[in-house]
Motif scaffolding. Structure first.
Motif, short mmCIF file in Angstrom:
data_model
loop_
_atom_site.label_atom_id
_atom_site.label_comp_id
_atom_site.label_asym_id
_atom_site.label_seq_id
_atom_site.Cartn_x
_atom_site.Cartn_y
_atom_site.Cartn_z
N GLY A 188 15.55 10.52 -11.08
CA GLY A 188 16.68 10.90 -10.50
C GLY A 188 17.27 10.31 -9.23
N GLY A 189 16.63 9.34 -8.91
CA GLY A 189 17.15 8.65 -7.52
C GLY A 189 16.44 9.13 -6.38
N GLY A 190 15.30 9.79 -6.66
CA GLY A 190 14.23 10.03 -5.65
C GLY A 190 13.63 9.00 -5.10
N ALA A 191 13.00 9.34 -4.04
CA ALA A 191 12.03 8.27 -3.45
C ALA A 191 11.01 7.73 -4.34
N PRO A 192 10.53 6.43 -4.13
CA PRO A 192 9.68 5.88 -5.20
C PRO A 192 8.28 6.65 -4.72
N THR A 193 7.33 6.65 -5.73
CA THR A 193 6.14 7.17 -5.45
C THR A 193 4.98 6.82 -6.49
N GLY A 194 3.81 6.84 -5.79
CA GLY A 194 2.81 6.19 -6.63
C GLY A 194 1.79 7.65 -7.10
N SER A 195 2.53 8.97 -7.03
CA SER A 195 1.72 10.10 -7.27
C SER A 195 2.25 10.54 -8.76
N LYS A 196 1.31 10.50 -9.70
CA LYS A 196 1.76 11.09 -11.00
C LYS A 196 1.94 12.38 -11.24
N PRO A 197 1.08 13.25 -10.34
CA PRO A 197 1.83 14.78 -10.38
C PRO A 197 3.05 14.82 -9.72
N ALA A 198 3.46 14.02 -8.73
CA ALA A 198 4.72 14.30 -8.20
C ALA A 198 5.93 13.73 -9.08
N VAL A 199 5.54 12.82 -10.11
CA VAL A 199 6.39 12.37 -11.19
C VAL A 199 6.87 13.46 -12.00
N LYS A 200 5.55 14.25 -12.39
CA LYS A 200 5.72 15.19 -13.32
C LYS A 200 6.35 16.18 -12.83
N LEU A 201 6.34 16.68 -11.47
CA LEU A 201 6.95 17.79 -11.02
C LEU A 201 8.58 17.44 -10.67
N ALA A 202 8.89 16.23 -10.40
CA ALA A 202 10.27 15.85 -10.43
C ALA A 202 10.64 15.86 -11.76
N THR A 203 10.12 15.61 -12.79
CA THR A 203 10.83 15.58 -14.26
C THR A 203 10.88 17.01 -14.46
N LEU A 204 10.10 17.81 -14.33
CA LEU A 204 10.13 19.08 -14.38
C LEU A 204 11.39 19.96 -13.93
N GLY A 219 3.21 3.48 -3.58
CA GLY A 219 2.71 2.95 -4.71
C GLY A 219 1.42 3.31 -5.24
N LEU A 220 1.00 3.03 -6.31
CA LEU A 220 -0.17 3.38 -6.99
C LEU A 220 -0.87 2.11 -7.27
N GLY A 221 -2.15 1.84 -6.56
CA GLY A 221 -2.95 0.49 -6.56
C GLY A 221 -3.97 0.55 -7.67
N GLU A 222 -4.04 -0.19 -8.80
CA GLU A 222 -5.08 -0.42 -9.71
C GLU A 222 -5.60 -1.81 -9.82
N GLN A 223 -6.78 -1.95 -9.86
CA GLN A 223 -7.64 -3.21 -10.48
C GLN A 223 -7.81 -2.95 -12.08
N ILE A 224 -7.31 -3.77 -12.82
CA ILE A 224 -7.49 -3.82 -14.31
C ILE A 224 -8.30 -5.28 -14.61
N THR A 225 -8.77 -5.22 -15.59
CA THR A 225 -9.76 -6.41 -16.00
C THR A 225 -9.54 -6.71 -17.54
N ALA A 226 -9.66 -7.93 -17.78
CA ALA A 226 -9.73 -8.32 -19.35
C ALA A 226 -10.77 -9.42 -19.72
N PRO A 227 -10.97 -9.62 -20.83
CA PRO A 227 -12.14 -10.72 -21.16
C PRO A 227 -12.11 -11.85 -20.28
#
Length: 258
Positions: free
Chosen positions: A191-207, A169-177
């Protein structure tokens, strides 16, 4: 956002390919080597044979024509999503209408389905779960990219720092007023691949799926909790993920694989 993966692939890689084509086309016009004989005008008479220039140009034209046709063909074979996307039942947690300290929902433009809901356990921990699915990705409807994800730039939520997350997974802290602080763990699968938090990995899998005609169905799963005086956001998210079980199973069910 442009200095990331998109810039590298569509900038440098495409740039390199074009430079190779330009060099191949220009090769016959390079200066001759010292000592090479002058051209013989008599050899230019009569019917001209096919030149390297015409061959390269024909190949380049074929690629230009074939690429969009192939992408259109793979898009036409996209597998359908389930007609309804439902939130899962999670052991030890029940759905609740308890209000959020500040309204939050992730942004996934062009998604075929987006659902979200709030859960509470016996310890009073509150967690939000959001799921977005795509039958296929295209320009303007991408799983990861600018404005997509936990912090919608058109809202009052802004990204502030990384946050703890499991390996997939990808962990992020976000803030609001307020300020209102929220920790979000995002997981993506294509496509049924293993979940990932890596955005480059998502781009490569999509490509890969688009070029090879693979399963283009994609899903994003976001688990988040507010950081308050009475609740530790990381502890709440961890407890929910422990009870949620196999993230890959949830992702596969969301896009209709199981």
């Amino acid at each position: 956002a442009a200095v990331g993966f998109d810039h590298v692939v569509y900038g440098w890689v495409f740039f390199a390919i074009i430079m190779i084509v330009v060099m191949a086309v220009a090769w016959p016009f390079f200066d001759r080597k010292p000592g090479d004989p002058w051209f013989d005008p008599r050899a230019l008479q009569g019917r001209a044979a096919a030149s390297p220039i015409s061959s390269v140009a024909a190949g380049a034209l074929a690629l230009v024509i074939a690429a969009p046709l192939w992408l259109a063909a793979t898009a036409a074979t996209a597998r359908p999503l389930p007609p309804v996307l439902a939130l899962p039942a999670v052991d030890g947690w029940s759905r609740t209408d308890a209000p959020q300290a500040y309204p939050w929902k992730p942004r996934f433009d062009g998604a075929d389905h987006v659902v979200s809901g709030r859960y509470r356990n016996a310890d009073g921990q509150l967690v939000d779960l959001a799921i977005a699915t795509y039958a296929r990705q295209a320009e303007g409807r991408e799983l990861v990219g600018f404005a997509q994800g936990a912090a919608d730039p058109d809202s009052q939520w802004v990204w502030s720092s990384p946050a703890p997350a499991p390996a997939d997974g990808l962990g992020e802290q976000i803030t609001a007023p307020g300020p209102v602080v929220r920790h979000v763990v995002s997981a993506y699968a294509v496509g049924g691949g293993a979940p990932t938090g890596s955005k480059p990995a998502v781009k490569l899998a999509t490509l890969k799926a688009r070029l090879l005609g693979g399963d283009q169905r994609a899903v994003a799963i976001l688990v988040s909790a507010e950081q308050t005086e009475t609740q530790d956001a990381d502890a709440a998210v961890t407890a929910f993920l422990d009870n949620l079980g196999d993230m890959r199973l949830l992702a596969d069910r969301a896009i209709g694989i199981r």
